[in-house]
Design a protein around this motif. Structure first.
Motif, PDB file in Angstrom:
ATOM      1  N   LYS A 143       0.848  -1.202   0.000  1.00  0.00           N
ATOM      2  CA  LYS A 143       0.000   0.000   0.000  1.00  0.00           C
ATOM      3  C   LYS A 143       0.880   1.247   0.000  1.00  0.00           C
ATOM      4  N   LEU A 144       0.499   2.167  -0.878  1.00  0.00           N
ATOM      5  CA  LEU A 144       1.204   3.439  -1.021  1.00  0.00           C
ATOM      6  C   LEU A 144       0.300   4.559  -0.536  1.00  0.00           C
ATOM      7  N   TYR A 145       0.828   5.418   0.360  1.00  0.00           N
ATOM      8  CA  TYR A 145       0.056   6.515   0.936  1.00  0.00           C
ATOM      9  C   TYR A 145       0.735   7.842   0.616  1.00  0.00           C
ATOM     10  N   SER A 146      -0.046   8.888   0.692  1.00  0.00           N
ATOM     11  CA  SER A 146       0.501  10.242   0.630  1.00  0.00           C
ATOM     12  C   SER A 146       0.981  10.625   2.022  1.00  0.00           C
ATOM     13  N   PHE A 147       2.231  11.073   2.123  1.00  0.00           N
ATOM     14  CA  PHE A 147       2.738  11.504   3.427  1.00  0.00           C
ATOM     15  C   PHE A 147       2.079  12.814   3.860  1.00  0.00           C
ATOM     16  N   GLU A 148       1.686  13.608   2.901  1.00  0.00           N
ATOM     17  CA  GLU A 148       1.089  14.911   3.218  1.00  0.00           C
ATOM     18  C   GLU A 148      -0.310  14.770   3.809  1.00  0.00           C
ATOM     19  N   ALA A 154      -2.590   3.900  -3.700  1.00  0.00           N
ATOM     20  CA  ALA A 154      -2.618   2.735  -4.590  1.00  0.00           C
ATOM     21  C   ALA A 154      -2.257   1.482  -3.804  1.00  0.00           C
ATOM     22  N   THR A 155      -2.702   0.336  -4.341  1.00  0.00           N
ATOM     23  CA  THR A 155      -2.431  -0.966  -3.742  1.00  0.00           C
ATOM     24  C   THR A 155      -1.830  -1.882  -4.789  1.00  0.00           C
ATOM     25  N   GLY A 156      -0.839  -2.660  -4.379  1.00  0.00           N
ATOM     26  CA  GLY A 156      -0.211  -3.626  -5.273  1.00  0.00           C
ATOM     27  C   GLY A 156      -0.511  -5.051  -4.836  1.00  0.00           C
ATOM     28  N   TRP A 157      -1.041  -5.839  -5.769  1.00  0.00           N
ATOM     29  CA  TRP A 157      -1.345  -7.251  -5.508  1.00  0.00           C
ATOM     30  C   TRP A 157      -0.536  -8.118  -6.459  1.00  0.00           C
ATOM     31  N   GLY A 158      -0.075  -9.257  -5.989  1.00  0.00           N
ATOM     32  CA  GLY A 158       0.668 -10.164  -6.848  1.00  0.00           C
ATOM     33  C   GLY A 158       1.473 -11.193  -6.080  1.00  0.00           C
ATOM     34  N   HIS A 159       1.988 -10.814  -4.917  1.00  0.00           N
ATOM     35  CA  HIS A 159       2.750 -11.763  -4.111  1.00  0.00           C
ATOM     36  C   HIS A 159       1.849 -12.905  -3.650  1.00  0.00           C
ATOM     37  N   GLY A 160       2.418 -14.121  -3.630  1.00  0.00           N
ATOM     38  CA  GLY A 160       1.641 -15.295  -3.254  1.00  0.00           C
ATOM     39  C   GLY A 160       1.621 -15.564  -1.768  1.00  0.00           C
ATOM     40  N   LEU A 166      10.471  -3.756   1.467  1.00  0.00           N
ATOM     41  CA  LEU A 166      10.118  -2.752   0.454  1.00  0.00           C
ATOM     42  C   LEU A 166      11.227  -1.720   0.359  1.00  0.00           C
ATOM     43  N   GLU A 167      11.448  -1.220  -0.850  1.00  0.00           N
ATOM     44  CA  GLU A 167      12.398  -0.129  -1.050  1.00  0.00           C
ATOM     45  C   GLU A 167      11.848   0.830  -2.100  1.00  0.00           C
ATOM     46  N   PHE A 168      11.982   2.146  -1.830  1.00  0.00           N
ATOM     47  CA  PHE A 168      11.636   3.172  -2.809  1.00  0.00           C
ATOM     48  C   PHE A 168      12.806   3.399  -3.760  1.00  0.00           C
ATOM     49  N   PHE A 169      12.507   3.730  -5.013  1.00  0.00           N
ATOM     50  CA  PHE A 169      13.498   4.333  -5.886  1.00  0.00           C
ATOM     51  C   PHE A 169      12.764   5.109  -6.965  1.00  0.00           C
ATOM     52  N   LYS A 170      13.452   6.063  -7.560  1.00  0.00           N
ATOM     53  CA  LYS A 170      12.808   6.958  -8.521  1.00  0.00           C
ATOM     54  C   LYS A 170      13.643   7.039  -9.791  1.00  0.00           C
ATOM     55  N   THR A 171      12.968   7.067 -10.932  1.00  0.00           N
ATOM     56  CA  THR A 171      13.607   7.310 -12.220  1.00  0.00           C
ATOM     57  C   THR A 171      12.739   8.274 -13.008  1.00  0.00           C
ATOM     58  N   ASP A 172      13.349   9.355 -13.495  1.00  0.00           N
ATOM     59  CA  ASP A 172      12.619  10.341 -14.305  1.00  0.00           C
ATOM     60  C   ASP A 172      11.344  10.794 -13.603  1.00  0.00           C
ATOM     61  N   ASN A 173      11.470  11.075 -12.307  1.00  0.00           N
ATOM     62  CA  ASN A 173      10.360  11.562 -11.487  1.00  0.00           C
ATOM     63  C   ASN A 173       9.227  10.560 -11.344  1.00  0.00           C
ATOM     64  N   GLU A 174       9.492   9.296 -11.672  1.00  0.00           N
ATOM     65  CA  GLU A 174       8.496   8.243 -11.470  1.00  0.00           C
ATOM     66  C   GLU A 174       8.738   7.582 -10.115  1.00  0.00           C
ATOM     67  N   VAL A 175       7.657   7.210  -9.452  1.00  0.00           N
ATOM     68  CA  VAL A 175       7.755   6.525  -8.175  1.00  0.00           C
ATOM     69  C   VAL A 175       7.745   5.024  -8.438  1.00  0.00           C
ATOM     70  N   LYS A 190       5.344   0.223 -10.204  1.00  0.00           N
ATOM     71  CA  LYS A 190       5.325   1.625 -10.605  1.00  0.00           C
ATOM     72  C   LYS A 190       4.000   2.243 -10.176  1.00  0.00           C
ATOM     73  N   TYR A 191       4.099   3.459  -9.642  1.00  0.00           N
ATOM     74  CA  TYR A 191       2.882   4.185  -9.256  1.00  0.00           C
ATOM     75  C   TYR A 191       2.527   5.203 -10.334  1.00  0.00           C
ATOM     76  N   GLU A 192       1.263   5.174 -10.767  1.00  0.00           N
ATOM     77  CA  GLU A 192       0.724   6.149 -11.717  1.00  0.00           C
ATOM     78  C   GLU A 192      -0.439   6.863 -11.038  1.00  0.00           C
ATOM     79  N   SER A 193      -0.407   8.176 -11.076  1.00  0.00           N
ATOM     80  CA  SER A 193      -1.356   8.975 -10.292  1.00  0.00           C
ATOM     81  C   SER A 193      -2.814   8.721 -10.664  1.00  0.00           C
ATOM     82  N   ASP A 194      -3.066   8.231 -11.865  1.00  0.00           N
ATOM     83  CA  ASP A 194      -4.445   7.987 -12.285  1.00  0.00           C
ATOM     84  C   ASP A 194      -4.872   6.537 -12.107  1.00  0.00           C
ATOM     85  N   ASN A 195      -4.074   5.776 -11.376  1.00  0.00           N
ATOM     86  CA  ASN A 195      -4.371   4.347 -11.207  1.00  0.00           C
ATOM     87  C   ASN A 195      -4.302   3.994  -9.725  1.00  0.00           C
TER      88      ASN A 195
END
Length: 934
Positions: A143-148, A154-160, A166-175, A190-195
């Motif tokens: 689960k990804l939250y806004s710190f502000e 957003a929520t990520g599903w897939g692990h069995g 967990l680790e953050f990293f950024k490329t070209d301003n992408e989360v 990858k986090y997309e603001s509209d998803n």
């Protein structure tokens, strides 16, 4: 408060720096609480977060400490400390019951209490810019939250299963986020603001063995890779830069470029790559031939007359020879279209070879092989009529037809060919078929020289390749679709051909479609559910995987033959689309990104070292709870390298021991007892450095549903085999004669000790007299004489007779036993659940066996003693669950502890030792493996 820890040491403990100066002693402090995270506030201040959601702020100059908490002392499983650029410190705590607590260190106030998870929180991080919070749980979600605002983004599903890290990293301003978990996967999100769902970008499966990828980190700036560490001790790099991007080409796109009209239900049926020209040649189900320039990404059609195209309608088999830039298409009737491609020609040179041998029979398969020694190129045509011989056309390096052979099919209902190899040294042609069958032809006589049926369990041989060849001897690698791979020796003797299986193993991860040797590694590939995979069997890791929809489609794997270049091209179709995956990972040529090889994926239950050297090195076998045994080598400098991992067992292992220099026994639950044979004649990669191993035989269980563990076994050479004794968890003792010629076990005796589990067994000899000794969970050591039983091995099984010795040494289970032969008998070392270590002597006095306790150390360890191994001189190495390895002297029959060292091997449970060049090397096993110089 923090306490100074007591260091258990002995002998010389000072360490030397590389410049010869003595290193200063490190300062150790300890707390009785679990430390979940640490961070430096500045150069002189350290912050520690403990399991009660309390932060220790420590002044490193004085070691004074301040405790800071937010009045919410929930038990936490995870946490992190983030020092923001402003200097503000924020704590993220993952609690046992659902919640993520975010609080401010200075104000001691809770900022957020996030309760979107439905399970314990095993990972929680705040990114460097303090814009996002990420958490993971045993509810298998990220689960990804806004710190502000504290809002769930957003929520990520897939692990069995549970997610650990967990680790953050950024490329070209992408989360982006990396996650690792109990399901042994590493994933990139990858986090997309509209998803509201995190998008999974990468999935690495089977990069670690067993269970649990505990840790990981990522660098997408310089290295452009992530790293993972698992319960198997493996550390591996994963490439984020060259990830094998798959290109898609629909029939509609191909039609626009080629001006071809594709009919309804027309699909691509066959393909062949010419890497020297960067061409991919395609054949459709309606007879169209198309070439694809992979450099320019351009399709173009190869001109065929109408009658030519009709010959390939609904049927056509495409094969070729890459080094000649030749592609062939064979029709149902056996006619062959040969296309020779040049570097500058737009259209290939076309030659038709018309069949005059098959008559009205139809072609079912075409096989090709190259004899590079004589520059000959072979094409075999197969039809289902067993009365029609195989048609073998032989071409020169200019692809001129120079000979046509007719080889009679084996006399059986059906011999469905699946593979072919040519051995130029002996002039043999070998064909593989369904039902794991091989047919051998001596080309000097153009006759069938031998057929070998059902070489192993399974259905179809999927690939066959030559490993080594010499006069009248050929070593083959054979793969079977059911997951089996084998190394076979094909030998021609005075009585004809024979086959010897030198290595046999089965994968548990899917179907195997082929295999080959690349450098020093055995590579296998096939399908697992809907995915295609390439698996490195030697290093036990997955090289690549592609979600393609399964094997029921056109697919083809092309690879570079160069040792330095690990290029793989996987071509497949899905519906009406052609997919081309080019895989060239950066770390493949550098040990596949392995920083540390690791060991088994579960606890190692036993380890044994070969009594004799093999190629100047001792062999090592390990047995694990993951139901595998591993064969490796122990170098003189103490390094262990794994050669093979064998999974013939279906249960967690209990014991593994060398019977002699060639035979090894392993026992497990479900009454499994397997004897393995090591082939010292050399192996598939380098005959001087790699032995082979295969299951020699196994002991049949006493019933159809065995539920007992074979806890231990012992053996000694006897007549044409071995006397072997096995002991069971139900207190049963069985004595066997194992005939190595017939590969059969004959039961000599069977008896019960009582109702206690037997843990160890030893066969002891006093001249012509033989005894069996056991240790049990009630703390006793017991002995029977079996001399008379061995005199008449042909009779029916009997009982062991009267127990000679039954003496209690420990308060409860005797977990470790070491017997050392002396001039007068045996010295017996025992360690148990009562933490004590005992030295006893077993001797014959006036014909009677006597057991005497010579030395007793009540508190020899702070927990259970699990293993005892011999070291140089009058010393032994003792391991215990407290993770302390101790060296004991038994000079003058008195036990004295000479030294003790901490080992990082948790669940310390087994050991073995060997003297190499005058120094003792001891291998310690448990949750990992380590080698010690004693």
């Amino acid at each position: 408060m923090l306490l100074d820890t007591e260091k258990v040491t002995g002998g010389e403990t000072s360490e030397k720096a590389t410049d010869g100066n003595t290193l200063s002693e490190p300062i150790e402090k300890a707390t009785n609480e679990w430390i979940t995270s640490s961070e430096f506030l500045d150069d002189s201040t350290l912050l520690l977060l403990n399991s009660h959601n309390t932060v220790y702020q420590i002044d490193l100059s004085t070691y004074s400490m301040e405790k800071i908490h937010c009045d919410e002392k929930s038990i936490i499983y995870s946490g992190s400390i983030r020092v923001l650029p402003s200097g503000k410190v924020v704590i993220a705590a993952g609690t046992v019951m659902n919640g993520v607590i975010i609080w401010d260190l200075e104000s001691k106030k809770i900022i957020y209490n996030l309760t979107e998870h439905e399970g314990s929180i095993f990972g929680v991080k705040i990114d460097e810019s303090a814009k996002y919070i990420i958490s993971c749980s045993d509810d298998r979600s990220i689960k990804l939250y806004s710190f502000e605002t504290g809002k769930l983004l957003a929520t990520g599903w897939g692990h069995g299963s549970r997610i650990w890290n967990l680790e953050f990293f950024k490329t070209d301003n992408e989360v982006k986020i990396m996650s690792t978990g109990e399901d042994c996967t590493v994933r990139i999100w990858k986090y997309e603001s509209d998803n509201t769902n995190l998008t999974q970008l990468e999935l690495w499966e089977n990069t670690h063995l067993g269970k649990h990828v505990w840790s990981g980190d990522v660098d997408d700036t310089l290295l452009k890779a992530c790293v993972s560490g698992g319960a198997d001790g493996r550390i591996r790099l994963h490439d984020l830069q060259n990830r094998g991007i798959t290109d898609e080409y629909s029939l509609n796109m191909i039609s626009q470029q080629t001006s071809l009209t594709f009919e309804k239900k027309e699909i691509i049926k066959q393909c062949f790559e010419l890497p020297g020209l960067d061409l991919l040649v395609l054949l459709t189900s309606h007879g169209k031939i198309i070439k694809f320039d992979q450099l320019r990404k351009e399709f173009s059609s190869i001109h065929l007359e109408n009658d030519e195209s009709m010959k390939f309608r609904e049927f056509g088999i495409m094969k070729g020879f890459q080094d000649l830039n030749v592609v062939m298409v064979v029709t149902r009737s056996g006619d062959m279209l040969v296309m020779k491609f040049g570097e500058s020609c737009v259209q290939p040179e076309k030659i038709w070879i018309h069949d005059a041998l098959l008559g009205s029979n139809k072609v079912t398969n075409v096989l090709t092989e190259v004899d590079y020694q004589n520059n000959l190129y072979y094409v075999l045509i197969d039809c289902p009529n067993p009365k029609i011989p195989f048609i073998v056309r032989v071409f020169s390096s200019t692809f001129s037809l120079i000979n046509t052979l007719q080889l009679d099919q084996p006399e059986q209902t059906s011999f469905t060919t699946t593979g072919m190899v040519i051995d130029p040294t002996n002039n043999w042609l070998i064909l593989s078929s369904r039902y794991v069958t091989l047919a051998v032809y001596d080309l000097s006589e153009s006759s069938l020289s031998g057929i070998f049926k059902k070489l192993a369990q399974g259905d179809t041989i999927t690939s066959i390749s030559i490993i080594e060849t010499s006069a009248n001897l050929l070593t083959l690698l054979v793969t079977v679709r059911d997951g089996v791979y084998m190394y076979l020796d094909l030998v021609k003797g005075s009585e004809g051909f024979s086959v010897q299986i030198k290595q046999h193993n089965k994968l548990s991860r899917g179907f195997v479609e082929g295999g080959f040797i690349h450098g020093d590694d055995l590579i296998l590939y096939g399908f697992r559910s809907s995915s295609f995979y390439i698996w490195n069997e030697t290093k036990q890791l997955e090289v690549m995987t592609e979600l393609c929809g399964g094997s029921h489609r056109l697919w083809k794997l092309f690879r570079a033959d160069s040792h330095e270049n690990s290029r793989y091209k996987f071509v497949y179709t899905n519906k009406s689309t052609l997919y081309i995956n080019n895989f060239t990972g950066r770390f493949i040529n550098d040990r596949y990104g392995l920083i540390n090889n690791g060991t088994h994926g579960r606890e190692i239950r036993d380890v044994t070292i070969s009594p004799e050297k093999w190629n100047n090195e001792h062999l090592v076998m390990t047995a694990s709870e993951d139901a595998t045994v591993r064969l490796g080598k122990l170098s003189q400098d103490g390094q262990i390298s794994t050669i093979w991992s064998l999974n013939n067992h279906i249960s967690g292992l209990q014991r593994v021991k060398f019977l002699d220099s060639e035979l090894v026994g392993s026992s497990a639950a479900n009454e499994e007892f397997i004897i393995w044979k090591i082939d010292n004649s050399g192996g598939p990669r380098n005959s001087a450095t790699c032995p082979l191993i295969s299951e020699f035989t196994r002991l049949k269980p006493t019933n159809d549903n065995p539920d007992l563990r074979i806890m231990d076994f012992d053996s000694f050479k006897f007549k044409d085999g071995f006397i072997v004794t096995t002991v069971y968890s139900d207190s049963n003792i069985r004595l066997w004669y194992f005939d190595t010629v017939c590969k059969k076990f004959q039961l000599l005796a069977s008896d019960f000790y009582s109702t206690f589990c037997i843990l160890d067994v030893n066969l002891l000899k006093f001249g012509e007299r033989t005894f069996v000794q056991i240790s049990t969970t009630d703390g006793f050591l017991s002995v029977w004489e079996i001399t008379d039983i061995l005199v008449a091995v042909e009779r029916e099984a009997v009982g062991l007779g009267k127990m000679i010795i039954k003496q209690q040494l420990h308060q409860n289970a005797v977990k470790a036993v070491l017997t050392l032969s002396t001039d007068t008998g045996y010295q017996i070392f025992t360690g148990g659940d009562d933490n004590s270590l005992i030295l006893s002597t077993l001797s014959l006095e006036n014909g009677e066996l006597k057991l005497m306790v010579e030395s007793f150390v009540e508190k020899a360890a702070s927990s259970t003693i699990t293993s005892i191994s011999k070291s140089a001189g009058e010393t032994v190495v003792v391991t215990s669950v407290d993770q302390i390895v101790r060296k004991w002297s038994y000079s003058e029959s008195k036990l004295v502890c000479l030294a003790a060292r901490y080992t990082t091997i948790a669940d310390t449970g087994c050991s073995d030792s060997v003297i190499v060049d005058g120094k003792t090397l001891a291998i310690i096993g448990g949750a990992g493996l380590s080698v010690w110089e004693v």
